[in-house]
Design a protein around this motif. Structure first.
Motif, PDB file in Angstrom:
ATOM      1  N   TRP A  38      38.318  28.226 -20.209  1.00  0.00           N
ATOM      2  CA  TRP A  38      38.897  27.009 -20.494  1.00  0.00           C
ATOM      3  C   TRP A  38      40.594  27.006 -20.443  1.00  0.00           C
ATOM      4  CZ3 TRP A  38      35.857  23.920 -24.767  1.00  0.00           C
ATOM      5  CH2 TRP A  38      34.179  23.958 -24.554  1.00  0.00           C
ATOM      6  N   HIS A  39      41.022  28.114 -20.994  1.00  0.00           N
ATOM      7  CA  HIS A  39      42.572  28.347 -20.949  1.00  0.00           C
ATOM      8  C   HIS A  39      43.119  28.071 -19.467  1.00  0.00           C
ATOM      9  CE1 HIS A  39      44.250  29.619 -24.593  1.00  0.00           C
ATOM     10  NE2 HIS A  39      43.203  30.214 -24.983  1.00  0.00           N
ATOM     11  N   VAL A  40      42.301  28.808 -18.444  1.00  0.00           N
ATOM     12  CA  VAL A  40      42.640  28.788 -17.275  1.00  0.00           C
ATOM     13  C   VAL A  40      42.374  27.236 -16.609  1.00  0.00           C
ATOM     14  CG1 VAL A  40      42.007  29.415 -14.877  1.00  0.00           C
ATOM     15  CG2 VAL A  40      41.992  31.177 -16.813  1.00  0.00           C
ATOM     16  N   LEU A  41      41.315  26.477 -17.029  1.00  0.00           N
ATOM     17  CA  LEU A  41      41.378  25.302 -16.537  1.00  0.00           C
ATOM     18  C   LEU A  41      42.114  24.545 -16.751  1.00  0.00           C
ATOM     19  CD1 LEU A  41      37.281  24.695 -16.520  1.00  0.00           C
ATOM     20  CD2 LEU A  41      38.643  25.100 -14.487  1.00  0.00           C
ATOM     21  N   PHE A  42      42.597  24.360 -17.985  1.00  0.00           N
ATOM     22  CA  PHE A  42      43.492  23.357 -18.478  1.00  0.00           C
ATOM     23  C   PHE A  42      45.004  23.702 -18.504  1.00  0.00           C
ATOM     24  CE2 PHE A  42      39.392  21.863 -20.361  1.00  0.00           C
ATOM     25  CZ  PHE A  42      39.530  20.755 -20.268  1.00  0.00           C
ATOM     26  N   ASP A  43      45.080  24.978 -17.951  1.00  0.00           N
ATOM     27  CA  ASP A  43      46.436  25.749 -18.075  1.00  0.00           C
ATOM     28  C   ASP A  43      47.241  25.794 -19.156  1.00  0.00           C
ATOM     29  OD1 ASP A  43      48.525  26.842 -16.868  1.00  0.00           O
ATOM     30  OD2 ASP A  43      49.763  25.303 -16.217  1.00  0.00           O
ATOM     31  N   VAL A  44      46.359  26.104 -20.470  1.00  0.00           N
ATOM     32  CA  VAL A  44      46.725  26.377 -21.991  1.00  0.00           C
ATOM     33  C   VAL A  44      47.174  27.775 -21.933  1.00  0.00           C
ATOM     34  CG1 VAL A  44      46.286  26.095 -23.988  1.00  0.00           C
ATOM     35  CG2 VAL A  44      45.039  24.374 -22.322  1.00  0.00           C
ATOM     36  N   PRO A  45      48.398  28.077 -22.503  1.00  0.00           N
ATOM     37  CA  PRO A  45      48.740  29.320 -22.698  1.00  0.00           C
ATOM     38  C   PRO A  45      48.203  29.956 -24.002  1.00  0.00           C
ATOM     39  CG  PRO A  45      50.608  27.719 -23.593  1.00  0.00           C
ATOM     40  CD  PRO A  45      49.516  26.846 -22.802  1.00  0.00           C
ATOM     41  N   THR A  46      48.439  31.241 -24.057  1.00  0.00           N
ATOM     42  CA  THR A  46      47.862  31.804 -25.276  1.00  0.00           C
ATOM     43  C   THR A  46      48.805  31.996 -26.400  1.00  0.00           C
ATOM     44  OG1 THR A  46      48.549  33.913 -24.218  1.00  0.00           O
ATOM     45  CG2 THR A  46      46.127  33.135 -23.919  1.00  0.00           C
ATOM     46  N   THR A  47      49.786  31.151 -26.553  1.00  0.00           N
ATOM     47  CA  THR A  47      50.705  30.987 -27.787  1.00  0.00           C
ATOM     48  C   THR A  47      49.912  30.562 -28.948  1.00  0.00           C
ATOM     49  OG1 THR A  47      51.380  28.776 -26.950  1.00  0.00           O
ATOM     50  CG2 THR A  47      52.491  30.923 -26.156  1.00  0.00           C
ATOM     51  N   VAL A  48      50.628  30.486 -29.957  1.00  0.00           N
ATOM     52  CA  VAL A  48      49.942  29.877 -31.259  1.00  0.00           C
ATOM     53  C   VAL A  48      49.720  28.405 -31.040  1.00  0.00           C
ATOM     54  CG1 VAL A  48      50.150  29.240 -33.778  1.00  0.00           C
ATOM     55  CG2 VAL A  48      50.729  31.625 -32.722  1.00  0.00           C
ATOM     56  N   GLN A  49      50.622  27.716 -30.429  1.00  0.00           N
ATOM     57  CA  GLN A  49      50.467  26.088 -30.185  1.00  0.00           C
ATOM     58  C   GLN A  49      49.415  26.066 -29.136  1.00  0.00           C
ATOM     59  OE1 GLN A  49      54.685  25.629 -28.781  1.00  0.00           O
ATOM     60  NE2 GLN A  49      54.804  24.287 -30.692  1.00  0.00           N
TER      61      GLN A  49
END
Length: 323
Positions: free
Chosen positions: A222-233
């Motif tokens: 899901w991180h990859v699909l939505f291009d969400v970084p692995t930061t706290v935010q």
């Protein structure tokens, strides 16, 4: 934020706390006996003895086979070690390997302590996972029911595929721009291993335990699909999206409480930019728990985002810098 508060208001209204919960939980869990029953030990030893008593003394090539006491003892010890490994992770009354059966009181105490621990230490995947297991049973039931009604989801429940390091190795061989290659690069640059995620232990239903495991294993995809970084935010934004997709109360709790540790500027960006995106993206996307990601590893990532109605995360962080 208001939608999140309304969503979890009724879910967590019955939670109670006590000053003695940690000590009570530790003492109660220590009482769990994880040794095999005497009758099971006797049956295993009898099977080991019988298998060696009547085994042929020659191999398939008619070569002499050593039948001395040392060889039989080694084989017996190997079987006994395997049995101990299974029973140590599957105590009496367990439904699947690693399952731990708790009373209602134990579950309540563990849910409170793990929830508090997950908020205080969000990097502890074991605490986050435990809180999710104990508070999200109704969400797992809802996901299971949706999977049963979906052709792909029902096939996943039948086959029960797992996302492991073998899946990652195969994904690494995919062409650039595909879901598999992008995911493997994402995992490699961060030194993530699919096998490092803690196993599900406290769900008292084998099928629901697989649903919980599946939801846990696809998190990085899901991180990859939505291009969400692995930061706290980024992690908190994805937790909010998970709540709108799955309804898991622990995801909503983390999204609401954990930002208290962030600086004011980052917290404001999270509530005013990332959480509104998570609500829209989570509701707009297809049912993500009913997707066979393994069979789509060689498919172009852009095509999958269009097919699954994926809306990418905002492109800048709280400081205005690109992700």
């Amino acid at each position: 934020a208001c939608a999140l508060l309304r969503g979890i208001g009724t879910m967590l209204s019955t939670c109670a706390s006590s000053a003695l919960i940690t000590r009570l939980l530790r003492a109660r869990l220590a009482s769990l006996c994880l040794v095999p029953k005497p009758r099971e030990e006797w049956r295993l030893r009898a099977r080991c003895f019988a298998s060696h008593r009547f085994k042929s003394t020659t191999t398939g090539d008619d070569e002499p086979r050593e039948t001395g006491g040392q060889t039989i003892a080694d084989d017996t010890n190997t079987a006994w070690t395997a049995h101990n490994a299974w029973t140590s992770s599957s105590p009496r009354g367990s439904l699947y390997p690693g399952h731990v059966r708790l009373t209602s009181l134990q579950k309540a105490l563990l849910a409170v302590t793990s929830g508090i621990g997950a908020i205080a230490f969000p990097e502890r995947a074991d605490l986050v996972g435990t809180a999710n297991e104990l508070s999200g049973v109704w969400a797992f039931q809802n996901m299971r029911d949706r999977m049963r009604k979906d052709s792909v989801g029902s096939e996943l429940l039948r086959r029960r595929p797992r996302i492991t390091d073998t899946t990652l190795e195969r994904a690494h061989e995919c062409a650039p721009g595909t879901l598999g290659k992008t995911w493997s690069t994402f995992m490699g640059t961060r030194k993530f291993d699919p096998n490092d995620r803690p196993a599900v232990r406290f769900v008292d239903n084998e099928e629901l335990a697989y649903v919980a495991t599946r939801a846990r294993e696809v998190h990085d995809i899901w991180h990859v699909l939505f291009d969400v970084p692995t930061t706290v935010q980024g992690e908190l934004a994805l937790k909010a999206l998970e709540f709108f997709q799955t309804g898991a109360p622990s995801s909503a709790l983390a999204a609401l409480v954990a930002p208290a540790r962030l600086p004011p500027k980052e917290r404001a960006y999270l509530f005013h930019v990332l959480y509104p995106w998570a609500r829209v993206a989570g509701n707009r996307a297809t049912d993500l728990v009913c997707l066979d990601y393994e069979s789509e590893m060689a498919t172009d990532l852009g095509e999958l985002r269009v097919k699954w109605r994926i809306e990418l995360a905002p492109g800048r962080d709280a400081g205005g810098e690109p992700k």
